[in-house]
Every structure is written in structure tokens, then in C-alpha cells.
Design a protein around this motif. Structure first.
Motif, PDB file in Angstrom:
ATOM      1  N   PRO A 266       0.843  -1.189   0.009  1.00  0.00           N
ATOM      2  CA  PRO A 266       0.049  -0.050  -0.052  1.00  0.00           C
ATOM      3  C   PRO A 266       0.965   1.138   0.008  1.00  0.00           C
ATOM      4  CG  PRO A 266       0.058  -1.015   2.117  1.00  0.00           C
ATOM      5  CD  PRO A 266       0.483  -1.927   1.332  1.00  0.00           C
ATOM      6  N   ILE A 267       2.291   1.020   0.713  1.00  0.00           N
ATOM      7  CA  ILE A 267       2.880   2.361   0.718  1.00  0.00           C
ATOM      8  C   ILE A 267       3.200   2.749  -0.848  1.00  0.00           C
ATOM      9  CG2 ILE A 267       5.280   3.504   1.643  1.00  0.00           C
ATOM     10  CD1 ILE A 267       4.782   1.454   3.994  1.00  0.00           C
ATOM     11  N   LYS A 268       3.933   1.834  -1.362  1.00  0.00           N
ATOM     12  CA  LYS A 268       4.491   2.188  -2.831  1.00  0.00           C
ATOM     13  C   LYS A 268       3.409   2.497  -3.803  1.00  0.00           C
ATOM     14  CE  LYS A 268       4.371  -2.687  -4.661  1.00  0.00           C
ATOM     15  NZ  LYS A 268       5.218  -3.657  -5.025  1.00  0.00           N
ATOM     16  N   ILE A 269       1.957   1.975  -3.615  1.00  0.00           N
ATOM     17  CA  ILE A 269       1.035   2.406  -4.536  1.00  0.00           C
ATOM     18  C   ILE A 269       0.649   3.642  -4.199  1.00  0.00           C
ATOM     19  CG2 ILE A 269      -1.299   2.060  -5.250  1.00  0.00           C
ATOM     20  CD1 ILE A 269      -0.838  -1.170  -4.819  1.00  0.00           C
ATOM     21  N   LEU A 270       0.437   3.913  -2.869  1.00  0.00           N
ATOM     22  CA  LEU A 270      -0.070   5.406  -2.668  1.00  0.00           C
ATOM     23  C   LEU A 270       1.005   6.303  -2.833  1.00  0.00           C
ATOM     24  CD1 LEU A 270      -2.061   7.293  -1.139  1.00  0.00           C
ATOM     25  CD2 LEU A 270      -0.900   6.539   0.971  1.00  0.00           C
ATOM     26  N   LEU A 271       2.073   6.263  -2.505  1.00  0.00           N
ATOM     27  CA  LEU A 271       3.359   7.025  -3.000  1.00  0.00           C
ATOM     28  C   LEU A 271       3.185   7.379  -4.679  1.00  0.00           C
ATOM     29  CD1 LEU A 271       6.285   6.295  -0.610  1.00  0.00           C
ATOM     30  CD2 LEU A 271       4.742   8.359  -0.540  1.00  0.00           C
ATOM     31  N   MET A 272       3.313   6.408  -5.355  1.00  0.00           N
ATOM     32  CA  MET A 272       3.318   6.487  -6.791  1.00  0.00           C
ATOM     33  C   MET A 272       2.141   7.460  -7.277  1.00  0.00           C
ATOM     34  SD  MET A 272       4.384   5.168  -9.780  1.00  0.00           S
ATOM     35  CE  MET A 272       3.811   4.910 -11.187  1.00  0.00           C
ATOM     36  N   LEU A 273       0.937   6.964  -6.629  1.00  0.00           N
ATOM     37  CA  LEU A 273      -0.356   7.784  -7.139  1.00  0.00           C
ATOM     38  C   LEU A 273      -0.385   9.159  -6.856  1.00  0.00           C
ATOM     39  CD1 LEU A 273      -3.205   5.295  -6.241  1.00  0.00           C
ATOM     40  CD2 LEU A 273      -2.529   5.987  -8.588  1.00  0.00           C
ATOM     41  N   LEU A 274       0.258   9.572  -5.646  1.00  0.00           N
ATOM     42  CA  LEU A 274       0.287  10.765  -5.012  1.00  0.00           C
ATOM     43  C   LEU A 274       1.192  11.729  -6.175  1.00  0.00           C
ATOM     44  CD1 LEU A 274       0.450  10.316  -1.259  1.00  0.00           C
ATOM     45  CD2 LEU A 274      -1.399  11.529  -2.527  1.00  0.00           C
ATOM     46  N   PHE A 275       2.380  11.155  -6.281  1.00  0.00           N
ATOM     47  CA  PHE A 275       3.226  11.754  -7.075  1.00  0.00           C
ATOM     48  C   PHE A 275       2.943  12.067  -8.454  1.00  0.00           C
ATOM     49  CE2 PHE A 275       7.021  11.885  -9.997  1.00  0.00           C
ATOM     50  CZ  PHE A 275       7.821  12.974  -9.445  1.00  0.00           C
ATOM     51  N   THR A 276       2.327  10.739  -9.139  1.00  0.00           N
ATOM     52  CA  THR A 276       1.982  10.926 -10.458  1.00  0.00           C
ATOM     53  C   THR A 276       0.632  11.996 -10.645  1.00  0.00           C
ATOM     54  OG1 THR A 276       2.505   8.448 -10.748  1.00  0.00           O
ATOM     55  CG2 THR A 276       1.092   9.704 -12.399  1.00  0.00           C
ATOM     56  N   ILE A 277      -0.112  11.862  -9.854  1.00  0.00           N
ATOM     57  CA  ILE A 277      -1.358  12.751 -10.001  1.00  0.00           C
ATOM     58  C   ILE A 277      -0.911  14.134  -9.682  1.00  0.00           C
ATOM     59  CG2 ILE A 277      -3.535  13.356  -9.014  1.00  0.00           C
ATOM     60  CD1 ILE A 277      -3.926  10.419  -8.250  1.00  0.00           C
ATOM     61  N   TYR A 278      -0.206  14.359  -8.790  1.00  0.00           N
ATOM     62  CA  TYR A 278       0.302  15.870  -8.513  1.00  0.00           C
ATOM     63  C   TYR A 278       1.235  16.159  -9.476  1.00  0.00           C
ATOM     64  CZ  TYR A 278       2.858  19.759  -6.644  1.00  0.00           C
ATOM     65  OH  TYR A 278       3.618  21.016  -6.440  1.00  0.00           O
ATOM     66  N   SER A 279       2.198  15.501 -10.255  1.00  0.00           N
ATOM     67  CA  SER A 279       2.838  16.108 -11.420  1.00  0.00           C
ATOM     68  C   SER A 279       2.028  16.502 -12.586  1.00  0.00           C
ATOM     69  CB  SER A 279       4.105  14.638 -11.612  1.00  0.00           C
ATOM     70  OG  SER A 279       4.911  14.579 -10.624  1.00  0.00           O
ATOM     71  N   ILE A 280       1.288  15.387 -12.957  1.00  0.00           N
ATOM     72  CA  ILE A 280       0.331  15.234 -14.091  1.00  0.00           C
ATOM     73  C   ILE A 280      -0.510  16.894 -13.981  1.00  0.00           C
ATOM     74  CG2 ILE A 280      -1.563  14.583 -15.377  1.00  0.00           C
ATOM     75  CD1 ILE A 280      -0.415  11.747 -14.943  1.00  0.00           C
ATOM     76  N   SER A 281      -1.053  16.781 -12.960  1.00  0.00           N
ATOM     77  CA  SER A 281      -2.102  17.924 -12.697  1.00  0.00           C
ATOM     78  C   SER A 281      -1.350  19.542 -12.668  1.00  0.00           C
ATOM     79  CB  SER A 281      -2.948  18.184 -11.308  1.00  0.00           C
ATOM     80  OG  SER A 281      -1.909  17.813 -10.198  1.00  0.00           O
ATOM     81  N   SER A 282       0.001  19.267 -12.082  1.00  0.00           N
ATOM     82  CA  SER A 282       0.711  20.758 -11.957  1.00  0.00           C
ATOM     83  C   SER A 282       0.954  21.029 -13.532  1.00  0.00           C
ATOM     84  CB  SER A 282       1.951  20.189 -11.059  1.00  0.00           C
ATOM     85  OG  SER A 282       1.410  20.179  -9.701  1.00  0.00           O
ATOM     86  N   LEU A 283       1.766  20.194 -14.244  1.00  0.00           N
ATOM     87  CA  LEU A 283       2.216  20.531 -15.476  1.00  0.00           C
ATOM     88  C   LEU A 283       1.027  20.738 -16.412  1.00  0.00           C
ATOM     89  CD1 LEU A 283       5.290  17.661 -15.626  1.00  0.00           C
ATOM     90  CD2 LEU A 283       5.293  20.122 -15.448  1.00  0.00           C
TER      91      LEU A 283
END
Length: 364
Positions: A266-283
């Protein structure tokens, strides 16, 4: 290590008047970095060519090419002296104890096989799978003798030497030639079609990606050598942002097999989702006035990571294949991510080769 690499890149890119001495600082930091972690040899060609062009030659022509008579022996000597002193300090004790052969055998493990225990998602992962598919087809069509096929498998998850069945077996020399051929175009562009500090970063990233894709016994973690510097370019242009998002998403996902215990899931999936979603939305917000960051094919590919993770982590463990074919999740992850990383490499190369040269100012 990565922070030291960022400091080195920052110093090398200090092109303002009066900051030429920072090139020596950048060379020193990179030499130190290289002796901390030899994997940074991947990006050494970018540093060498860029420092030679921007520091050792003190003037350029109006068309951007260097003035050959502006070559400074003092500057090239200062760079060489810095690298030599760092190397002497690092390897001197081992040389005195006659331990250099042992050091080099550990740094360059040519006897450990083409691939690491956990396949790096590179060209050789695709090559291995193609050989596996062709061998299965050959057996079904009775074109191959089953007794001549080695029992040891590339997909066993073990560090071992392996001979391909159908395709030519790969040697360390072959991987070196492939890597060299993949790196050379970016290095030539850095010399003949300079694009300033951004050109240096693009060359550095391409050197890292080319070595990752075609190198011998590549560690999957080496993808970070390309992801981190690419993050600096992602806020400059929409095309670079698109490449960054594809590379970072597939690159980070390819590291999931390294975190294989249940509490880490759950840690790796959550961190991956948080980083990916934030990066895509910001860019997307940053480049909202430009074209979409992804086309339909890229979107479909990235969304495919979700079903792949569900199959590997939640469905496969409950199938009868788990005991007989335990390597399947690793194989699927490596091959799927290899497609995205190779695509990012090609897309970045196209932007470098087609980009206009810049930086025609005369240096004093």
C-alpha cells in the motif's frame, strides 16, 4: 548521490560572465560523484564534451561553432588536474596495496550475465522475451531440439550467464557497441548544434537513457539517473513535460518489484499515485494554453499500468501459475515498462535532433 549530481550540473551550467571558474567546480563535483558511484560513467560523455566546448574553447563564431585558435591549454590542464587529484586520492590506496584488479572486477561485473536478477526494463528485456517467444514457437513447430535448449532460464530471477536459444547471444562487447552508437548522436549534437545549458541537460539525459537501455547488467534503479535531470526540463516546454511524465511514471512503476513485501504494497502504490497525480495536474496547469500533454496512445499506455498492477499483485498470487511460473509478474512489468522507457528515449532524441541550435554569443 543524486543531490551531488544536481550540484555538479548546476555548477557546469553557470555560463554568466565571471562564473567560468564554476566549470572547474562542476568538474570537481562530478569527479567526486563518479568515485562515490561509478554508475555515473553513463553521463560522463555529456560532461566531457560540454566542458571541452564551453570552457576549454574561449570563443565561438557567429554560427555557433568554436574558434579553434581559442583553445586554452591552461583551462584543459586545470580540468585534467582536478580529475587526476580526485582519482589519485580515491584509488591511490588501492593502487599501493595492489588491489585495483579486484576493484575493477567488482565495478564491472562482466561475468554476472546480461541482465540483473530483477530485469531492468530496457532493450534487452524485450530482446530476451522475443528469444523466449521464438523458442516456444520453434518447439511447437518442431524446428528446435528440446535437448539442446538450456534448462537455465533468463526469466528465473537469478543472476547468471545465459545463452539465447534463437537470437544471437549478447556479449559485453556487443552491449558496449550498442551503447556507444546510441550515445554518439546526442554527443555530436552537443558539439555541432549547441543548445546552451538545456542542450547539455538533454545530452546528459540521453547518455543516461542510452546506457540504461543498452548497457550490460544494468540495475533497474539506474533509471533515476535520467528521471531526476529531466525534471528540470519538464517546466520549460510542454514536449519535455510529456516525456518526463511518461518516463517518470513507467520508471517508478518498474521499481515496484524491488518492494515486494506485503506491508510495502500500500505504501508504494499510494506514493506512486500521489506523485503521479500531482505531477500531471501541475504540468497540465502550467501548459494549459498549449496542446494536451498526451495523445490517445500515450494515455492508453499509461492507464494500462493500473490493470497490470492489479494482475501482478492481486490476481496472479491466487492462480495455479504462481508456483510453476513465479517470474511472470516480473517479466510483464519489465517488458511493459521497457516499451514506455524506449518510447521516451526516442521522443527525446527526436526533439534534440530537430531542435534549432542556440547560444551564438562570443565568450571572453
Amino acid at each position: 548521490m543524486h543531490s551531488l549530481c544536481m550540484l555538479s550540473m548546476s555548477a557546469v551550467n553557470a555560463l554568466k560572465e565571471g562564473n567560468q571558474k564554476r566549470h572547474v567546480e562542476g568538474a570537481f563535483l562530478f569527479a567526486v560523484l563518479l568515485h562515490f558511484k561509478h554508475i555515473y560513467l553513463y553521463v560522463a560523455p555529456a560532461y566531457g564534451v560540454y566542458l571541452l566546448r564551453s570552457y576549454c574553447f574561449t570563443a565561438v563564431k557567429p554560427d555557433g561553432s568554436v574558434r579553434w585558435n581559442s583553445f586554452s591549454f591552461v583551462r584543459v590542464t586545470s580540468l585534467g588536474l582536478v580529475v587526476f587529484l580526485v582519482t589519485a586520492l580515491s584509488l591511490g590506496p588501492f593502487l599501493a596495496l595492489n588491489q585495483l584488479p579486484q576493484i575493477f572486477s567488482r565495478l564491472f561485473p562482466f561475468k554476472r550475465g546480461l541482465c540483473h536478477a530483477y530485469w531492468a526494463p530496457n532493450f534487452w528485456a524485450l530482446y530476451n522475451v522475443l528469444d523466449k517467444v521464438l523458442s516456444v514457437i520453434g518447439l511447437q513447430l518442431k524446428l528446435l531440439d528440446p535437448s539442446k535448449i538450456p534448462k537455465a532460464s533468463m526469466t528465473s530471477g537469478l543472476v547468471q550467464e545465459f545463452q539465447h536459444v534463437v537470437l544471437p547471444s549478447v556479449t559485453p562487447l556487443a552491449t558496449f557497441v550498442c551503447t556507444l552508437m546510441a550515445v554518439l548522436p546526442s554527443v555530436f549534437c552537443l558539439w555541432f548544434k549547441p543548445q546552451g545549458p538545456r542542450g547539455f541537460l538533454r545530452c546528459l539525459i540521453l547518455c543516461a537513457l542510452s546506457s540504461f537501455l543498452f548497457g550490460w547488467h544494468v540495475h533497474e534503479k539506474a533509471i533515476l539517473l535520467a528521471i531526476l535531470p529531466l525534471s528540470l526540463l519538464s517546466v520549460e516546454k510542454a514536449d519535455d513535460a510529456s516525456i518526463f511524465l511518461i518516463l517518470t511514471t513507467t520508471g517508478h512503476f518498474s521499481l515496484f518489484p524491488l518492494l515486494f513485501t506485503a506491508p510495502e504494497l500500500p505504501i508504494k502504490i499510494l506514493l506512486m499515485l500521489l506523485f503521479t497525480i500531482y505531477s500531471i495536474s501541475s504540468l497540465k496547469t502550467l501548459f494549459r494554453k498549449e496542446k494536451p500533454l498526451f495523445n490517445w496512445m500515450e494515455t492508453f499506455y499509461l492507464l494500462g499500468l493500473g490493470p497490470l498492477e492489479i494482475c501482478c499483485e492481486f490476481l496472479f498470487p491466487f492462480t495455479s501459475w504462481k508456483l510453476k511460473y513465479p517470474f511472470i509478474p516480473l517479466l510483464l512489468t519489465s517488458v511493459y515498462c521497457a516499451v514506455g522507457i524506449t518510447y521516451s528515449w526516442l521522443k527525446l532524441y527526436v526533439s534534440v535532433l530537430t531542435g534549432p541550435p542556440v547560444g551564438k554569443t562570443k565568450k571572453k
